[in-house]
Design an enzyme around this catalytic site. Structure first.
Site, mmCIF file in Angstrom:
data_model
loop_
_atom_site.group_PDB
_atom_site.id
_atom_site.type_symbol
_atom_site.label_atom_id
_atom_site.label_comp_id
_atom_site.label_asym_id
_atom_site.label_seq_id
_atom_site.Cartn_x
_atom_site.Cartn_y
_atom_site.Cartn_z
ATOM 1 C CG ASN A 127 -2.090 -0.934 1.083
ATOM 2 O OD1 ASN A 127 -2.361 -1.464 0.008
ATOM 3 N ND2 ASN A 127 -2.787 -1.184 2.181
ATOM 4 C CD GLN A 141 -0.639 -10.772 4.934
ATOM 5 O OE1 GLN A 141 0.513 -10.538 5.272
ATOM 6 N NE2 GLN A 141 -1.445 -11.556 5.642
ATOM 7 C CB CYS A 142 0.073 -3.382 4.117
ATOM 8 S SG CYS A 142 -0.023 -2.952 5.852
ATOM 9 C CB SER A 143 -1.111 -6.192 -0.463
ATOM 10 O OG SER A 143 0.237 -6.007 -0.124
#
Length: 392
Positions: free
Chosen positions: A124, A348-350
């Site tokens: 991100n 997963q910050c994605s």
């Protein structure tokens, strides 16, 4: 094959000795790595000997001079590690900070209807700054998808490049998938299509276990952080190619390093590089490739109903993303945590990758050179017990 070497490596970590006493198993190394004893010792020595505040570049006494010398020694170690010039290395607070600095650098050269290319597998922090910039400068964002094997499609990247493409930003290794992207080839082909574009590589998941040569790679920016490579938190590294094709002042580190740096963290990073060099990056790479293959096969063969994302990809290192059919990843992660096994279990910050995979979250195992077969086998035993409970 490498068990005796791994046992010796484990002796360098007081935190692992403490984990063994508590029967903890740590498998979230893509987030933070353990710190070896020499790194911890450097932090203790720093704060014992730091008797008063000294600003960087203030040479009013012997201690102030030593701090500056230590910082520049670490800068040199990094330049040797990645094969850059010393003056191309800039200290920041983390990778996100480095990316935001790059965003501020390139924004002056962007005009309406220009475009930027990024991957959906980016973290991100390597997507959101470019979206923000696109809204401010009225430019276009082009997202590159991954293929059925989890690889970036090079042809898609090249086909999306045009005369208005000003910047490309891609991760060297996906923080979710652990798949190594062929960055050198991508940069070479991209710049053949448009010689004026700038290329940034997020090397956060690559730097700790692969040999890096930024000169050979010919990227314009390369970013990574100390905390993923056995060093302290709060230190990021920003490489800027001194021959960068952009209208900015000459690259001078202290033009970017405003205020008080994280001196102790930088000194600790220097010790983590000493630790890496002592083992050798080639051996680190071999151990991690071996462990990844062993663990991947262990999960495939022993955990029923597991979904390992892009499991057939042989370019994976250190990271295994998975879900269990009809079981929430959060439930798995929390019970593993209760059983003293620590992985990551969320988006997963994605978020863009999660949307592409049509899932909300997944479990991510990320191992390092100190994880051994005993831990992996224990993981399998406990996972099967968890699945048995949750399937009822």
């Amino acid at each position: 094959m490498y068990e005796k070497i791994i046992d010796k490596i484990r002796l360098n970590f007081l935190s692992i000795k403490n984990s063994e006493k508590k029967k903890y198993i740590y498998m979230n190394n893509a987030f933070l790595s353990h710190k070896p004893n020499n790194v911890i010792k450097s932090q203790i020595n720093y704060y014992i000997n730091k008797i008063f505040y000294i600003k960087k570049n203030s040479f009013i006494n012997k201690f102030g001079f030593n701090i500056n010398k230590n910082i520049e020694d670490v800068r040199k170690k990094i330049s040797i590690l990645i094969n850059s010039n010393i003056e191309e290395i800039i200290f920041t607070s983390n990778t996100t900070n480095s990316i935001n600095i790059i965003s501020n650098i390139i924004k002056k050269n962007l005009k309406k209807d220009d475009n930027i290319i990024i991957s959906i597998s980016n973290h991100n922090s390597n997507i959101l700054p470019w979206i923000k910039l696109s809204k401010k400068k009225k430019i276009k964002i082009k997202f590159i998808k991954i293929d059925k094997n989890g690889n970036l499609t090079i042809n898609e990247i090249i086909n999306n490049i045009d005369k208005k493409t000003k910047f490309i930003s891609i991760n060297h290794i996906s923080n979710v998938l652990g798949i190594i992207n062929p960055i050198e080839n991508i940069i070479k082909l991209s710049k053949l299509k448009n010689k004026n574009l700038l290329f940034m590589v997020d090397g956060t998941q690559f730097i700790m276990h692969n040999k890096l040569n930024v000169k050979k790679m010919e990227c314009d920016f390369y970013v990574f952080s100390s905390s993923k490579m056995f060093g302290p938190e709060g230190v990021g590294i920003l490489y800027i190619n001194k021959n960068i094709n952009i209208n900015i002042k000459k690259i001078i580190p202290w033009e970017f390093e405003k205020g008080t740096l994280n001196y102790s963290g930088i000194i600790g990073l220097g010790e983590s590089i000493n630790f890496i060099n002592k083992i050798g990056i080639k051996l680190i790479n071999k151990i991690l490739l071996y462990n990844t293959k062993y663990f991947l096969n262990l999960i495939k063969e022993n955990i029923n109903n597991s979904i390992i994302y892009y499991s057939s990809n042989n370019s994976r290192i250190g990271i295994i993303p998975f879900n269990i059919k009809k079981i929430n990843s959060y439930d798995i992660g929390k019970i593993l945590e209760y059983k003293n096994i620590f992985i990551r279990f969320d988006s997963q910050c994605s978020l863009y990758l999660m949307k592409f995979l049509n899932i909300k979250s997944l479990c991510r195992i990320s191992i390092s050179i100190y994880n051994n077969k005993k831990e992996m086998n224990n993981f399998i035993d406990i996972m099967n017990k968890i699945i048995h409970i949750l399937k009822k």
